[in-house]
Scaffold this active site. Structure first.
Site, short mmCIF file in Angstrom:
data_model
loop_
_atom_site.label_atom_id
_atom_site.label_comp_id
_atom_site.label_asym_id
_atom_site.label_seq_id
_atom_site.Cartn_x
_atom_site.Cartn_y
_atom_site.Cartn_z
N ASP A 28 0.82 -1.22 0.00
CA ASP A 28 0.00 0.00 0.00
C ASP A 28 0.85 1.27 0.00
O ASP A 28 0.53 2.25 -0.68
CB ASP A 28 -0.94 0.01 1.20
CG ASP A 28 -2.20 -0.81 0.96
OD1 ASP A 28 -2.19 -1.66 0.03
OD2 ASP A 28 -3.19 -0.62 1.69
N ASN A 73 -5.29 -2.61 -4.63
CA ASN A 73 -6.44 -2.63 -3.72
C ASN A 73 -6.16 -1.76 -2.51
O ASN A 73 -6.58 -2.07 -1.39
CB ASN A 73 -6.77 -4.07 -3.30
CG ASN A 73 -8.19 -4.20 -2.75
OD1 ASN A 73 -9.00 -3.29 -2.85
ND2 ASN A 73 -8.47 -5.33 -2.15
N GLU A 338 -11.32 -4.86 1.58
CA GLU A 338 -10.60 -5.64 0.57
C GLU A 338 -11.44 -6.82 0.06
O GLU A 338 -11.27 -7.29 -1.07
CB GLU A 338 -9.27 -6.15 1.15
CG GLU A 338 -8.16 -5.13 1.17
CD GLU A 338 -8.23 -4.14 2.32
OE1 GLU A 338 -7.23 -3.45 2.57
OE2 GLU A 338 -9.29 -4.02 2.98
N HIS A 386 -5.24 -9.29 3.55
CA HIS A 386 -4.19 -9.44 4.55
C HIS A 386 -4.74 -9.69 5.95
O HIS A 386 -4.20 -10.48 6.72
CB HIS A 386 -3.29 -8.21 4.55
CG HIS A 386 -4.03 -6.90 4.71
ND1 HIS A 386 -3.63 -5.92 5.58
CD2 HIS A 386 -5.16 -6.41 4.12
CE1 HIS A 386 -4.45 -4.89 5.51
NE2 HIS A 386 -5.38 -5.17 4.63
N LYS A 413 0.45 -6.58 1.85
CA LYS A 413 -0.26 -5.31 1.79
C LYS A 413 0.09 -4.42 2.97
O LYS A 413 0.18 -3.19 2.82
CB LYS A 413 -1.77 -5.58 1.75
CG LYS A 413 -2.64 -4.34 1.61
CD LYS A 413 -4.09 -4.74 1.44
CE LYS A 413 -5.02 -3.54 1.47
NZ LYS A 413 -4.81 -2.62 0.35
#
Length: 462
Positions: A28, A73, A338, A386, A413
């Site tokens: 991210d 995402n 997510e 995650h 992530k």
């Protein structure tokens, strides 16, 4: 993650160099940093063997990127940049923000509506209300003035406008309308961080904020707190195994709402909790003695509900079935993260032999004693999420037959090192697995084909 991505955007929009320490290295944050660089928002350099990122901001001077911004995402990056790209200094052209298949299902409508009402030119490229978005550059930027925003789905919409509001043409008066505002602690976090970068937000009413115009003044150094959402997993390991764990960087003075997890969730479940301003220590009760939570509102820390649900699966210390039910509420936004996390937890807990009820704003978990969990090792599907992976790995640590966690790489992530931490630091017995392929949906394939053969597809986007 939450603080890291806010710090990156603040420093990029600010003036001067800011040395950011303890920045989270994850999918991210990489997405956010790449997008900011693509817009020329800042110059970056790594120091101290990757422990420090020096961000030199260009004072809000953004240029149109050469290609679409692919955000995977990453919800924080997608929501924050939806507002930020409107600051691009151009009078023609457009920028497209897009993501993976799940990101294209996650809602963006309330934020887009508020920005359109403030003079921004934004179009949906595919499904109404979700990415990809086409943001036209008109040279007008953000108009400022009175902005109304529905914030009952995600606090990230609020933070997105707050973070970019100082660069509007006029001071912004942000009014949050509609149903109850979700995840207020994350809004408070944003406002506190803006103050650290020189912008003072005034809260003039319960759901109304005034943000002055101006440029952020980058501090010489900024220390990122450790991730309180991620800290719930090692603390939960202590709770479920009857051991002790100390997280040295998260305490009562934390900016993050999830820092309350130990006190508000683990202590009522029977754990001993010692929390200072800067550290949290949890000692779990004897194994199998966790208590259910009859009714808990987790709206201030919605991402931590998965950890609580994993613990609730074995919170069976009560005398009868009714005293072994944990009811979690205030987490309606978790249906659109997510994955549909509430549905995912109901489905995957069932693989351990634990029943759970899916509600519009919560989940009921019917605990079973550890010894009565599934006798065979379940294969857990993580939905590329995650938090599903990490929370259910905690439950697997005490399940009699353990569990096989598929899609293990999804933890990248937010915590790429999770499996190492779980094995090395917490002592969980972990081994690699090469799962058998799932049954093919098409039964017409030639049965004589080599079952061990592989096909490798390498996609090169763009």
């Amino acid at each position: 993650k939450s603080i890291s991505n806010r710090a990156l955007l603040l420093a990029a929009l600010g003036r001067g160099a800011c040395r950011i320490r303890n920045l989270l290295h994850s999918d991210d944050t990489q997405v956010m940093l790449a997008a900011l660089q693509a817009m020329g928002a800042c110059d970056v350099a790594w120091e101290d063997d990757g422990a420090t990122l020096v961000v030199t901001g260009n004072g809000g001077q953004l240029r149109r990127p050469d290609a679409e911004l692919y955000l995977g995402n990453a919800g924080t990056a997608a929501r924050f940049l939806t507002t930020a790209v409107n600051l691009v200094d151009a009078c023609d052209g457009a920028t497209v923000l897009t993501g993976n298949a799940r990101m294209k299902q996650r809602p963006a409508g309330p934020l887009v509506d508020a920005l359109r009402a403030n003079g921004c030119d934004i179009e949906y490229c595919e499904s109404e209300g979700s990415l990809p978005l086409r943001v036209a550059h008109t040279g007008r930027g953000l108009s400022g003035g009175h902005v109304q925003l529905a914030a009952s789905v995600s606090s990230q919409y609020v933070s997105s406008i707050l973070l970019c509001a100082p660069y509007a043409r006029a001071p912004v008066r942000l009014e949050l309308v509609g149903d109850k505002v979700i995840s207020q602690p994350y809004i408070d976090m944003t406002i506190a961080m803006m103050a650290q970068f020189g912008c003072q937000v005034e809260r003039v009413a319960a759901n109304e904020y005034v943000i002055p115009t101006g440029a952020y003044a980058n501090p010489a150094e900024y220390e990122v707190e450790s991730d309180a959402s991620s800290a719930t997993y090692p603390l939960a390991f202590a709770a479920i195994t009857g051991s002790t764990c100390t997280v040295p960087n998260i305490g009562s003075a934390s900016l993050q709402g999830d820092a309350r997890f130990a006190v508000d969730v683990l202590r009522p479940m029977g754990c001993t909790v010692k929390q200072t301003a800067t550290s949290t220590t949890v000692t779990g009760p004897p194994r199998g003695q966790l208590r259910a939570l009859p009714d808990i509102d987790m709206e201030p820390m919605t991402d931590a509900f998965l950890t609580a649900a994993a613990l609730a699966a074995v919170a069976a210390a009560g005398d009868d079935a009714s005293s072994r039910v944990t009811r979690i509420r205030g987490i309606a936004n978790q249906h659109v993260k997510e994955c549909d996390r509430i549905e995912a937890m109901c489905t995957e807990l069932a693989r351990f032999g634990v029943a759970a009820d899916n509600h519009a704003d919560g989940i009921d978990v019917h605990a079973r004693p550890i010894a009565e969990l599934a006798a065979e090792s379940p294969s857990v599907h993580c939905y590329d999420d995650h938090r599903v992976a990490m929370s259910l790995s905690i439950l697997a640590c005490v399940a009699p037959a353990g569990a096989e966690i598929r899609e293990r790489r999804c933890v990248g992530k937010t915590w790429p090192q999770w499996w190492d931490v779980l094995a090395r630091d917490l002592g969980a017995p972990i081994a690699g697995s090469d799962p058998a392929p799932e049954a093919a949906a098409d039964s017409t394939n030639d049965a004589s084909a080599d079952a061990g053969a592989s096909v490798v597809i390498i996609g090169m986007r763009g």
